[in-house]
Design an enzyme around this catalytic site. Structure first.
Site, PDB file in Angstrom:
ATOM      1  CD1 TRP A 134      -0.378 -15.123   1.386  1.00  0.00           C
ATOM      2  CD2 TRP A 134      -0.046 -13.572  -0.149  1.00  0.00           C
ATOM      3  NE1 TRP A 134      -1.261 -15.202   0.613  1.00  0.00           N
ATOM      4  CE2 TRP A 134      -1.307 -14.080  -0.232  1.00  0.00           C
ATOM      5  CE3 TRP A 134       0.280 -12.405  -1.096  1.00  0.00           C
ATOM      6  CZ2 TRP A 134      -2.327 -13.581  -1.366  1.00  0.00           C
ATOM      7  CZ3 TRP A 134      -0.550 -12.178  -1.978  1.00  0.00           C
ATOM      8  CH2 TRP A 134      -1.814 -12.702  -2.126  1.00  0.00           C
ATOM      9  N   GLY A 210      -5.355 -11.433   7.989  1.00  0.00           N
ATOM     10  CA  GLY A 210      -5.474 -12.674   7.131  1.00  0.00           C
ATOM     11  C   GLY A 210      -6.775 -13.139   6.736  1.00  0.00           C
ATOM     12  CD  GLU A 232      -6.306  -5.848   7.506  1.00  0.00           C
ATOM     13  OE1 GLU A 232      -7.329  -6.471   6.891  1.00  0.00           O
ATOM     14  OE2 GLU A 232      -5.051  -5.834   7.140  1.00  0.00           O
ATOM     15  CG  LEU A 233     -10.215 -10.921  10.187  1.00  0.00           C
ATOM     16  CD1 LEU A 233     -11.402 -11.742  10.624  1.00  0.00           C
ATOM     17  CD2 LEU A 233      -8.929 -11.853  10.260  1.00  0.00           C
ATOM     18  CB  CYS A 266      -7.490  -6.384   3.065  1.00  0.00           C
ATOM     19  SG  CYS A 266      -6.704  -8.002   3.365  1.00  0.00           S
TER      20      CYS A 266
END
Length: 458
Positions: A134, A210, A232-233, A266
């Site tokens: 989100w 996420g 992609e964390l 992030c």
């Protein structure tokens, strides 16, 4: 049933709800994606580029309306939301312009392999599932969709359940731009149905941006099905400042980075690692800059920091701050929620963070900075790398030797010297360690979901 709804973070009020797709409808949409791919993969790049440029035109023309939708759904400031729509338009145009170059056959040394002709051809894989978050609800989808569609793949989007209007807009965007009906579809489903979609043999790959648990789950399922993934964390990016740096510029950029997207990014700097030789000056300026940021209604042009996305998101931030303070850390500014409706939290700086505090090891997804003091680049690099994450990093120095060391030794997918970490269509984006694997954007982002087919001909 999963709750799929727009809940305004500025007020805490539910504004619109949506029904989750039934299993039969999910299967129908996967079937449509597979059928569309069979024909879409043969369309010419010129036609795909025409459609992609049309999508860019819609994003630019409707940026203000799109921005208001993003702000309502997840709370970013309106000016940031409009800029996000415009950045997406830029990415669409970038891939429309460069797809032919990125997908061109790559010649090999034919003589060395005993062939008359040898080369690599890039071909699409098929329907790709995108599981998206989100916090940048438009950009994180476009950075997959633009290269994916230009490569000849088709997309299935499982977006975060709190941004359903953005998810539906994205499907409508590509339809309005001229792409075939099944080229990009939104699946309004909860996380429990991701496995069903990913295990479907018609779905050929997946990309996820996420949390670590979500990444582990998708990677495990895809691994069992032997399907490629890009993950992609999270990130806990270091921001290293050495005495030779422009301390004023570093402190200003530090505040901007930490509070970007209301602190929910992030790749925002989160751990500020400052040499003792400039630590007092940096701390003073950094705290001043953080205090100066205005918290308020995200629709107000004067607002710098809006609300966090959810009540739980704010509670998570408060727990990390309370844990640090309870173990001896000092609150240099902020640290207390304002008395107002909505899920607001102020720009906060925490000093004296130690390794026994959760904040040292966990990502703080809100406008909270950890401030550390170190002696020289050796200690700075050790502390910067003392995390399981490795997404982005920043280093501020005018010393050429220090610059080279930071580029070489920081464990991250990106190193930005004397500037703020961000993403560009022109540069690969992704992380190492627990921040994930694979790359988005640039040519590598397009190739991530292509079959690099070797061709050898006598």
């Amino acid at each position: 049933m999963t709750t799929i709804a727009t809940t305004n973070p500025a007020t805490g009020e539910v504004e619109k709800t949506f029904d989750e797709l039934a299993d039969e409808e999910i299967d129908r949409r996967i079937g449509r994606a597979a059928e569309t791919f069979a024909e879409y993969r043969t369309t010419g790049l010129g036609l795909r580029a025409e459609w992609m440029n049309a999508a860019a035109g819609i994003l630019d023309a409707e940026a203000e309306q799109i921005g208001a939708m993003l702000t309502t759904e997840m709370g970013k400031t309106l000016k940031a939301a409009i800029a996000e729509a415009q950045k997406c338009a830029k990415a669409c145009r970038y891939y429309a312009a460069h797809a032919a170059e990125f997908l061109a056959d790559r010649p090999a040394d034919s003589e060395a392999v005993g062939a008359r002709d040898a080369y690599v051809r890039y071909q699409p894989l098929g329907p790709v599932l995108a599981v998206m978050p989100w916090n940048f609800p438009l950009w994180q989808v476009i950075r997959f969709a633009a290269p994916g569609l230009m490569a000849g793949n088709v997309g299935l989007l499982k977006h975060s359940s709190n941004v359903p209007q953005t998810a539906l807009f994205l499907e409508d965007l590509f339809r309005r731009a001229g792409f075939p009906e099944g080229a990009f579809q939104t699946l309004l489903i909860g996380s429990s149905k991701v496995e069903r979609v990913l295990r479907d043999p018609r779905v050929k790959a997946a990309t996820l941006t996420g949390s670590e648990p979500a990444g582990r789950s998708v990677a495990a399922i895809a691994g069992d099905e032997i399907k490629p993934t890009v993950l992609e964390l999270g990130g806990s990016d270091p921001f290293v400042v050495m005495p030779s740096a422009d301390i004023g510029a570093a402190a200003k950029t530090a505040a901007t980075s930490r509070c970007l997207n209301n602190g929910q990014s992030c790749i925002s700097a989160k751990r500020f690692i400052v040499d003792h030789g400039c630590a007092d000056e940096f701390e003073r300026l950094f705290v001043e800059n953080m205090r100066a940021l205005r918290v308020g209604d995200p629709m107000d042009e004067a607002t710098d920091v809006g609300p966090l996305v959810s009540e739980q998101g704010r509670a998570d931030v408060e727990e990390l701050v309370a844990d640090a303070v309870g173990k001896g850390a000092a609150v240099l500014c902020g640290g207390e929620r304002p008395d107002r409706p909505g899920w607001y939290y102020p720009p906060t700086v925490i000093g004296g963070v130690t390794r026994d505090m959760r904040m040292f090891h966990e990502e703080v997804f809100g406008p909270v900075a950890s401030l550390f003091r170190v002696d020289g680049p050796d200690e700075a690099i050790e502390l910067a790398n003392a995390t399981g994450f490795g997404l982005g990093s920043n280093a501020w120095t005018r010393d050429p030797g220090e610059r080279e060391r930071f580029v070489r030794e920081l464990d991250a997918g990106q190193v930005f010297i004397n500037g703020m970490t961000t993403s560009y269509p022109e540069l690969p984006f992704g992380g190492v360690k627990r921040s994930g694997y694979g790359r988005e954007l640039s040519a590598q982002g397009m190739h991530a979901f292509c079959n690099a087919k070797t061709v050898w001909a006598a």
